[in-house]
Design a protein around this motif. Structure first.
Motif, PDB file in Angstrom:
ATOM      1  N   LEU A   1      46.198  28.477  36.211  1.00 40.97           N
ATOM      2  CA  LEU A   1      46.994  28.619  37.443  1.00 40.97           C
ATOM      3  C   LEU A   1      47.272  27.266  38.091  1.00 40.97           C
ATOM      4  O   LEU A   1      48.317  27.054  38.681  1.00 40.97           O
ATOM      5  CB  LEU A   1      46.274  29.512  38.462  1.00 40.97           C
ATOM      6  CG  LEU A   1      46.000  30.965  38.087  1.00 40.97           C
ATOM      7  CD1 LEU A   1      45.383  31.717  39.247  1.00 40.97           C
ATOM      8  CD2 LEU A   1      47.267  31.687  37.626  1.00 40.97           C
TER       9      LEU A   1
ATOM     10  N   LEU B   1      33.583  40.555  47.732  1.00 38.53           N
ATOM     11  CA  LEU B   1      33.397  39.874  49.018  1.00 38.53           C
ATOM     12  C   LEU B   1      32.834  40.914  49.981  1.00 38.53           C
ATOM     13  O   LEU B   1      33.497  41.891  50.322  1.00 38.53           O
ATOM     14  CB  LEU B   1      34.718  39.295  49.538  1.00 38.53           C
ATOM     15  CG  LEU B   1      35.301  38.186  48.643  1.00 38.53           C
ATOM     16  CD1 LEU B   1      36.642  37.696  49.160  1.00 38.53           C
ATOM     17  CD2 LEU B   1      34.335  37.007  48.486  1.00 38.53           C
TER      18      LEU B   1
ATOM     19  N   ARG C   1      45.868  40.825  52.977  1.00 38.13           N
ATOM     20  CA  ARG C   1      45.460  41.542  51.753  1.00 38.13           C
ATOM     21  C   ARG C   1      45.574  40.610  50.548  1.00 38.13           C
ATOM     22  O   ARG C   1      46.506  39.813  50.432  1.00 38.13           O
ATOM     23  CB  ARG C   1      46.338  42.784  51.558  1.00 38.13           C
ATOM     24  CG  ARG C   1      45.915  43.613  50.344  1.00 38.13           C
ATOM     25  CD  ARG C   1      46.616  44.951  50.327  1.00 38.13           C
ATOM     26  NE  ARG C   1      46.464  45.657  49.066  1.00 38.13           N
ATOM     27  CZ  ARG C   1      45.393  46.364  48.710  1.00 38.13           C
ATOM     28  NH1 ARG C   1      44.365  46.453  49.526  1.00 38.13           N
ATOM     29  NH2 ARG C   1      45.330  46.974  47.546  1.00 38.13           N
ATOM     30  N   CYS C   2      44.598  40.731  49.665  1.00 42.67           N
ATOM     31  CA  CYS C   2      44.466  39.784  48.546  1.00 42.67           C
ATOM     32  C   CYS C   2      45.778  39.553  47.793  1.00 42.67           C
ATOM     33  O   CYS C   2      46.424  40.498  47.347  1.00 42.67           O
ATOM     34  CB  CYS C   2      43.415  40.303  47.582  1.00 42.67           C
ATOM     35  SG  CYS C   2      43.187  39.225  46.168  1.00 42.67           S
TER      36      CYS C   2
ATOM     37  N   LEU D   1      46.493  40.420  39.525  1.00 38.48           N
ATOM     38  CA  LEU D   1      46.007  39.495  38.504  1.00 38.48           C
ATOM     39  C   LEU D   1      44.542  39.812  38.167  1.00 38.48           C
ATOM     40  O   LEU D   1      44.143  39.846  36.992  1.00 38.48           O
ATOM     41  CB  LEU D   1      46.140  38.057  39.024  1.00 38.48           C
ATOM     42  CG  LEU D   1      45.586  36.948  38.153  1.00 38.48           C
ATOM     43  CD1 LEU D   1      46.257  36.924  36.790  1.00 38.48           C
ATOM     44  CD2 LEU D   1      45.761  35.589  38.837  1.00 38.48           C
TER      45      LEU D   1
HETATM   46  C1  HEM Z   1      42.470  37.305  50.044  1.00 39.37           C
HETATM   47  C2  HEM Z   1      39.256  39.969  47.573  1.00 39.37           C
HETATM   48  C3  HEM Z   1      40.900  38.112  43.384  1.00 39.37           C
HETATM   49  C4  HEM Z   1      43.534  34.966  45.934  1.00 39.37           C
HETATM   50  C5  HEM Z   1      41.470  38.195  49.731  1.00 39.37           C
HETATM   51  C6  HEM Z   1      40.759  39.002  50.691  1.00 39.37           C
HETATM   52  C7  HEM Z   1      39.846  39.728  49.999  1.00 39.37           C
HETATM   53  C8  HEM Z   1      39.994  39.406  48.598  1.00 39.37           C
HETATM   54  C9  HEM Z   1      38.842  40.691  50.575  1.00 39.37           C
HETATM   55  C10 HEM Z   1      40.975  39.004  52.210  1.00 39.37           C
HETATM   56  C11 HEM Z   1      41.677  40.257  52.620  1.00 39.37           C
HETATM   57  C12 HEM Z   1      41.779  40.464  54.113  1.00 39.37           C
HETATM   58  O1  HEM Z   1      41.351  39.619  54.894  1.00 39.37           O
HETATM   59  O2  HEM Z   1      42.326  41.511  54.504  1.00 39.37           O
HETATM   60  C13 HEM Z   1      39.455  39.714  46.223  1.00 39.37           C
HETATM   61  C14 HEM Z   1      38.782  40.430  45.159  1.00 39.37           C
HETATM   62  C15 HEM Z   1      39.239  39.918  43.974  1.00 39.37           C
HETATM   63  C16 HEM Z   1      40.202  38.870  44.310  1.00 39.37           C
HETATM   64  C17 HEM Z   1      37.767  41.534  45.358  1.00 39.37           C
HETATM   65  C18 HEM Z   1      38.891  40.263  42.562  1.00 39.37           C
HETATM   66  C19 HEM Z   1      38.330  41.364  42.171  1.00 39.37           C
HETATM   67  C20 HEM Z   1      41.763  37.098  43.705  1.00 39.37           C
HETATM   68  C21 HEM Z   1      42.442  36.254  42.750  1.00 39.37           C
HETATM   69  C22 HEM Z   1      43.154  35.348  43.479  1.00 39.37           C
HETATM   70  C23 HEM Z   1      42.955  35.637  44.886  1.00 39.37           C
HETATM   71  C24 HEM Z   1      42.353  36.376  41.228  1.00 39.37           C
HETATM   72  C25 HEM Z   1      44.018  34.204  43.006  1.00 39.37           C
HETATM   73  C26 HEM Z   1      44.794  33.910  42.352  1.00 39.37           C
HETATM   74  C27 HEM Z   1      43.463  35.342  47.255  1.00 39.37           C
HETATM   75  C28 HEM Z   1      44.176  34.659  48.328  1.00 39.37           C
HETATM   76  C29 HEM Z   1      43.874  35.348  49.510  1.00 39.37           C
HETATM   77  C30 HEM Z   1      42.986  36.421  49.138  1.00 39.37           C
HETATM   78  C31 HEM Z   1      45.063  33.443  48.175  1.00 39.37           C
HETATM   79  C32 HEM Z   1      44.383  35.045  50.921  1.00 39.37           C
HETATM   80  C33 HEM Z   1      45.498  35.983  51.286  1.00 39.37           C
HETATM   81  C34 HEM Z   1      46.039  35.793  52.689  1.00 39.37           C
HETATM   82  O3  HEM Z   1      45.349  35.293  53.567  1.00 39.37           O
HETATM   83  O4  HEM Z   1      47.211  36.144  52.910  1.00 39.37           O
HETATM   84  N1  HEM Z   1      40.990  38.470  48.453  1.00 39.37           N
HETATM   85  N2  HEM Z   1      40.295  38.785  45.677  1.00 39.37           N
HETATM   86  N3  HEM Z   1      42.105  36.703  44.978  1.00 39.37           N
HETATM   87  N4  HEM Z   1      42.770  36.401  47.777  1.00 39.37           N
HETATM   88 FE1  HEM Z   1      41.625  37.661  46.714  1.00 39.37          FE
END
Ligand code: HEM
Length: 423
Positions: free
Chosen positions: A173, A309, A372-373, A378
């Motif tokens: 990435l 998380l 939301r993630c 991916l």
């Molecule tokens: C945000 C979980 C995989 C990139 C988040 C949030 C959670 C989360 C809980 C915050 C949501 C909220 O505050 O409402 C997860 C879980 C994953 C995963 C459980 C895998 C099972 C990934 C992957 C990437 C990624 C593979 C990257 C390429 C991000 C980014 C944010 C985010 C950039 C910030 C989004 C924002 O603030 O708009 N993720 N994630 N995540 N996640 Fe994931």
């Protein structure tokens, strides 16, 4: 063997139950990472959901805070960004405040309108066309990793499979130098160390020095990409985007760490968790062997059951009422996804791992609302490929010891899990 260690863990969970239900409820502090390293947090959350679903802890490890533990209340907070802020300078998105002299702005810890602009800048990385390209790459790499695993010999699944796969993905990435890719794992792990814990592996100064090394390394990559034609990797996307190209160094570092931790720890721990849950639930493993098409619904079930998380935090921007409790402007509000995902009033038989659930995507692990993630599709794709490739090769991979869990109330995962593939 697998069931024997589950019995040991189950006994510890039962012993914790009597503590959870006998201690004064106001003393329950779920930010204590000790409850996560030994997997004994369940009964505490169960009690909070029943008796104090919006619960105030005046003497938390990181200061006073509200715990929100029911599914619906968590949704209410997560989808109300006008009242519940993610801003770094108000504390950010973890129970522990960001530190005033080392603020790391990143778009997960920003409110509108800046959040949206930065999120849009990197979102093309997970556009359907790009996911299709990544799918081929991930499968090839997974195949190579699996084809080189030892047979009939114990090895650490976390290191050989979960870390290796997710780190390779992350290096792709970022278009990150391949031979240095384990640096990404290292920086990801260093970022999430709670250096204020009494038994922390490093000091605050050491942690900061390592993160600055990360910034220096990535600054080299930025300088090369900004002077080259725009490309499809995350660094190039940021360097050529009008809303991100003038970022200050700490904001660049903040966003890098967001993408490194987001893309690494979470998927890594889901890969490990999935194998653990199937070993703990042999009937589910049998169902999967009998019908590999169940991978489709098993993947979101793994993500729910693991909840990589454990929480996200917000700060109230105004006085408000939640679940009948008066929350004051400036209060810290912690949404415990790990608890909401086990809320029996919302999810049937929530404590059970069931790979053919009717509504497997009904979970909080990816959050809701504007944050939301980004990487959810991916992550699910990676997990799907992992299980397709495993089932093509082996009917069973045995977990042979209890896993070593991460000592954190934020990242819910594993440091080590010894397994054996019967030959
Ligand atoms: C945000 C979980 C995989 C990139 C988040 C949030 C959670 C989360 C809980 C915050 C949501 C909220 O505050 O409402 C997860 C879980 C994953 C995963 C459980 C895998 C099972 C990934 C992957 C990437 C990624 C593979 C990257 C390429 C991000 C980014 C944010 C985010 C950039 C910030 C989004 C924002 O603030 O708009 N993720 N994630 N995540 N996640 Fe994931």
């Amino acid at each position: 063997m697998a069931t024997a260690f589950k019995q040991i863990e189950d006994e510890a969970i039962e012993m914790a139950r009597s503590v959870a239900y006998s201690m004064p409820i106001e003393d329950i502090d779920m930010t204590d990472s000790a409850r996560f390293v030994d997997n004994t947090h369940w009964a505490f959350f169960e009690r909070l959901r029943k008796e104090a679903p919006v619960h105030y802890c005046a003497n938390g490890r990181f200061g006073p805070f509200w715990s929100v533990t029911r599914y619906k209340d968590i949704m209410a907070v997560d989808t109300n960004h006008a009242v519940f802020s993610s801003e770094a300078h108000l504390g950010g998105i973890t129970a522990k405040d960001q530190e005033d002299d080392f603020i790391l702005p990143m778009f997960i810890a920003m409110d509108q309108p800046k959040h949206d602009v930065q999120r849009k800048a990197v979102s093309p990385i997970v556009a359907p066309a790009n996911l299709a390209v990544l799918e081929v790459l991930i499968r090839e790499r997974a195949q190579k990793i699996f084809d080189n695993l030892p047979i009939n010999e114990p090895f650490d699944w976390v290191d050989r499979v979960s870390i290796e796969l997710t780190t390779q993905m992350l290096a792709t990435l970022f278009d990150f130098p391949w031979e240095d890719r384990r640096k990404l794992t290292y920086w990801s792990d260093v970022t999430t160390i709670d250096v204020s814990a009494p038994d922390a592996k490093m000091t605050r100064d050491e942690q900061r020095a390592i993160l600055i090394e990360c910034l220096t390394y990535f600054t080299g990559l930025w300088n090369a990409r900004v002077n080259a034609a725009p490309a499809g990797d995350l660094i190039s996307m940021m360097a050529h985007n009008p809303s991100m190209r003038d970022m200050q160094p700490m904001e660049y570092l903040g966003n890098l760490l967001l993408l490194i931790v987001g893309g690494n720890d979470t998927t890594r721990n889901s890969i490990t968790g999935g194998l653990l849950f199937l070993n703990e639930n042999p009937g589910e493993y049998q169902k999967l062997r009998d019908n590999p098409a169940l991978i489709e619904s098993m993947v979101p079930e793994i993500v729910r059951y693991q909840t990589p998380l454990a929480h996200m935090r917000r700060t109230a921007l105004q006085d408000t009422i939640l679940g009948g409790q008066h929350i004051k402007k400036g209060d810290r509000v912690v949404m415990w996804y790990v608890s909401g995902n086990r809320d029996e009033t919302e999810i049937e038989n929530a404590d059970a791992f069931i790979i053919d659930r009717a509504r497997p995507r009904q979970h909080l692990s990816f959050g809701f609302g504007i944050h939301r993630c980004v990487g959810n599709r991916l992550a699910e794709m990676q997990l799907k490929i992992v299980w397709e490739e495993i089932l093509k090769r082996w009917p069973m991979i045995e977990v042979i010891e209890p896993p070593v869990r991460v000592k954190s109330a934020f990242v819910k995962g594993y440091e080590r899990m010894m397994v054996r593939i019967p030959g």
